[in-house]
Design a protein around this motif. Structure first.
Motif, mmCIF file in Angstrom:
data_model
loop_
_atom_site.group_PDB
_atom_site.id
_atom_site.type_symbol
_atom_site.label_atom_id
_atom_site.label_comp_id
_atom_site.label_asym_id
_atom_site.label_seq_id
_atom_site.Cartn_x
_atom_site.Cartn_y
_atom_site.Cartn_z
ATOM 1 N N UNK A 65 0.837 -1.200 0.000
ATOM 2 C CA UNK A 65 0.000 0.000 0.000
ATOM 3 C C UNK A 65 0.877 1.257 0.000
ATOM 4 N N UNK A 66 1.988 1.194 0.750
ATOM 5 C CA UNK A 66 2.922 2.326 0.775
ATOM 6 C C UNK A 66 3.514 2.567 -0.611
ATOM 7 N N UNK A 67 3.938 1.488 -1.258
ATOM 8 C CA UNK A 67 4.532 1.617 -2.589
ATOM 9 C C UNK A 67 3.489 2.100 -3.591
ATOM 10 N N UNK A 68 2.275 1.546 -3.512
ATOM 11 C CA UNK A 68 1.216 1.938 -4.437
ATOM 12 C C UNK A 68 0.887 3.418 -4.342
ATOM 13 N N UNK A 69 0.935 3.955 -3.125
ATOM 14 C CA UNK A 69 0.638 5.378 -2.933
ATOM 15 C C UNK A 69 1.698 6.263 -3.581
ATOM 16 N N UNK A 70 2.894 5.699 -3.823
ATOM 17 C CA UNK A 70 3.991 6.466 -4.438
ATOM 18 C C UNK A 70 4.056 6.288 -5.950
ATOM 19 N N UNK A 71 3.106 5.562 -6.535
ATOM 20 C CA UNK A 71 3.159 5.263 -7.974
ATOM 21 C C UNK A 71 3.278 6.523 -8.842
ATOM 22 N N UNK A 72 2.441 7.560 -8.634
ATOM 23 C CA UNK A 72 2.584 8.771 -9.464
ATOM 24 C C UNK A 72 3.943 9.441 -9.280
ATOM 25 N N UNK A 73 4.398 9.548 -8.031
ATOM 26 C CA UNK A 73 5.694 10.184 -7.765
ATOM 27 C C UNK A 73 6.833 9.380 -8.365
ATOM 28 N N UNK A 74 6.718 8.060 -8.347
ATOM 29 C CA UNK A 74 7.764 7.216 -8.911
ATOM 30 C C UNK A 74 7.846 7.371 -10.429
ATOM 31 N N UNK A 75 6.704 7.498 -11.073
ATOM 32 C CA UNK A 75 6.726 7.694 -12.526
ATOM 33 C C UNK A 75 7.518 8.946 -12.888
ATOM 34 N N UNK A 76 7.229 10.043 -12.192
ATOM 35 C CA UNK A 76 7.917 11.306 -12.474
ATOM 36 C C UNK A 76 9.392 11.234 -12.092
ATOM 37 N N UNK A 77 9.676 10.647 -10.934
ATOM 38 C CA UNK A 77 11.055 10.583 -10.447
ATOM 39 C C UNK A 77 11.930 9.730 -11.359
ATOM 40 N N UNK A 78 11.395 8.620 -11.842
ATOM 41 C CA UNK A 78 12.189 7.737 -12.703
ATOM 42 C C UNK A 78 12.441 8.390 -14.059
ATOM 43 N N UNK A 79 11.507 9.204 -14.519
ATOM 44 C CA UNK A 79 11.753 9.980 -15.738
ATOM 45 C C UNK A 79 12.907 10.958 -15.519
ATOM 46 N N UNK A 80 12.948 11.562 -14.334
ATOM 47 C CA UNK A 80 14.041 12.492 -14.017
ATOM 48 C C UNK A 80 15.376 11.756 -13.971
ATOM 49 N N UNK A 81 15.391 10.559 -13.362
ATOM 50 C CA UNK A 81 16.624 9.768 -13.295
ATOM 51 C C UNK A 81 17.081 9.362 -14.691
ATOM 52 N N UNK A 82 16.133 9.080 -15.568
ATOM 53 C CA UNK A 82 16.489 8.742 -16.952
ATOM 54 C C UNK A 82 17.215 9.905 -17.613
ATOM 55 N N UNK A 83 16.760 11.115 -17.380
ATOM 56 C CA UNK A 83 17.416 12.299 -17.947
ATOM 57 C C UNK A 83 18.819 12.467 -17.350
ATOM 58 N N UNK A 84 18.958 12.205 -16.066
ATOM 59 C CA UNK A 84 20.277 12.278 -15.435
ATOM 60 C C UNK A 84 21.205 11.208 -16.001
ATOM 61 N N UNK A 85 20.646 10.036 -16.251
ATOM 62 C CA UNK A 85 21.451 8.948 -16.796
ATOM 63 C C UNK A 85 21.899 9.246 -18.229
ATOM 64 N N UNK A 86 21.041 9.867 -19.015
ATOM 65 C CA UNK A 86 21.415 10.272 -20.369
ATOM 66 C C UNK A 86 22.552 11.299 -20.322
ATOM 67 N N UNK A 87 22.475 12.208 -19.357
ATOM 68 C CA UNK A 87 23.543 13.207 -19.214
ATOM 69 C C UNK A 87 24.866 12.519 -18.892
ATOM 70 N N UNK A 88 24.824 11.526 -18.036
ATOM 71 C CA UNK A 88 26.062 10.807 -17.699
ATOM 72 C C UNK A 88 26.589 10.040 -18.911
ATOM 73 N N UNK A 89 25.691 9.455 -19.696
ATOM 74 C CA UNK A 89 26.116 8.722 -20.889
ATOM 75 C C UNK A 89 26.801 9.660 -21.877
ATOM 76 N N UNK A 90 26.232 10.841 -22.053
ATOM 77 C CA UNK A 90 26.838 11.818 -22.977
ATOM 78 C C UNK A 90 28.207 12.263 -22.472
ATOM 79 N N UNK A 91 28.297 12.460 -21.159
ATOM 80 C CA UNK A 91 29.570 12.902 -20.578
ATOM 81 C C UNK A 91 30.632 11.813 -20.737
ATOM 82 N N UNK A 92 30.282 10.558 -20.511
ATOM 83 C CA UNK A 92 31.237 9.461 -20.662
ATOM 84 C C UNK A 92 31.679 9.305 -22.113
ATOM 85 N N UNK A 93 30.731 9.477 -23.040
ATOM 86 C CA UNK A 93 31.085 9.398 -24.453
ATOM 87 C C UNK A 93 32.030 10.532 -24.834
ATOM 88 N N UNK A 94 31.775 11.729 -24.324
ATOM 89 C CA UNK A 94 32.640 12.877 -24.626
ATOM 90 C C UNK A 94 34.058 12.619 -24.127
#
Length: 285
Positions: free
Chosen positions: A231-260
């Motif tokens: 129930x605790x995890x389910x209540x965080x479902x909307x926040x997790x969707x947004x947060x994981x999208x943010x982490x994906x953007x951070x991960x893309x930034x790291x990938x670009x930096x490593x490639x550079x």
């Protein structure tokens, strides 16, 4: 570093505006700044738990491994948010991280619910420790009784083998079919060859009953806890969707930096004139 970042890279298309390009360059530059400062964002600890959270939001009870994964992910999200909060030198990454907003109480509850091995914490849930201790005690009583029966001369000649086993979650003796009427107890099946019958001796029937009841109580208590945590995890479902999208953007930034870094690339000046000017260009091969 993350499965989400890997999928995003596979689906990544050309950036269509100067603003998008500049943001990507700046995010990569800020990622390098963090690395130079010895700051490592725990992106690898973030798992894509959106599906599990959505299931929990619908009332499903998650498995223990799924709940533990959600707990680790939520803790990592909080750490990422804290590392990037109020940093004037990483405005783009900090802006990404502002999308990370999970309930502190839920994070704390889930973190305290597991021990270092990923099992439910008996420190947080002492009733589990009491039930497990009782099960171990009763199982010990059953095995002691069974070992004593194996040593009895009256039973030795009736057994197919000199050991006990488990059938239908009950401790049983392997009795030769010809001696099945010489051992008092409950039959729990016959071997594939038909030469052995598995009998639960009368001496352990009550002990087995109590052991099974205790195991049932433990399963029920674990299910109750998993239900509350789901129930605790389910209540965080909307926040997790947004947060994981943010982490994906951070991960893309790291990938670009490593490639550079790998390419020894430098940041170009981006304009809208349509002119490409190479300084000291060379064949990358």
């Amino acid at each position: 570093a993350t499965s989400m970042g890997g999928r995003a890279l596979e689906e990544l298309g050309p950036l269509e505006s100067v603003a998008e390009v500049e943001e990507a360059f700046e995010a990569a530059a800020e990622t390098r700044l963090l690395r130079d400062q010895g700051i490592a964002l725990p992106l690898g600890r973030v798992k894509d738990v959106r599906k599990e959270a959505a299931s929990a939001a619908k009332g499903e009870v998650l498995e223990l491994e799924e709940l533990h994964g959600a707990a680790l992910t939520l803790a990592a999200l909080v750490e990422i948010g804290d590392l990037l909060s109020r940093r004037p030198d990483t405005p783009v990454l900090t802006d990404f991280a502002q999308e990370i907003s999970v309930e502190a109480q839920a994070v704390s509850t889930l973190a305290r619910s597991f021990d270092a091995t990923g099992q439910l914490s008996t420190k947080t849930y002492p009733q589990l420790a009491a039930l497990r201790k009782e099960i171990d005690r009763m199982a010990g009583s059953v095995t002691t009784t069974m070992e004593g029966l194996l040593k009895q001369d009256a039973l030795k000649n009736t057994l197919q083998d000199s050991f006990y086993t488990i059938r239908d979650n009950r401790f049983v003796l392997p009795v030769t079919i010809s001696n099945k009427n010489k051992v008092a107890g409950i039959v729990h099946g016959v071997s594939a060859t038909g030469s052995t019958v598995y009998i639960e001796p009368t001496q352990v029937i009550e002990l087995n009953n109590r052991l099974r009841l205790a195991e049932g109580e433990l399963r029920a208590e674990e299910t109750r806890i998993r239900t509350l945590l789901s129930q605790r995890v389910g209540a965080q479902a909307p926040a997790l969707r947004t947060a994981i999208q943010a982490v994906t953007r951070l991960d893309l930034a790291r990938a670009r930096e490593l490639l550079a870094v790998d390419l020894g690339a430098v940041r170009p000046a981006v304009t809208t004139t349509g002119t490409l000017r190479l300084v000291a260009g060379g064949d990358p091969r």
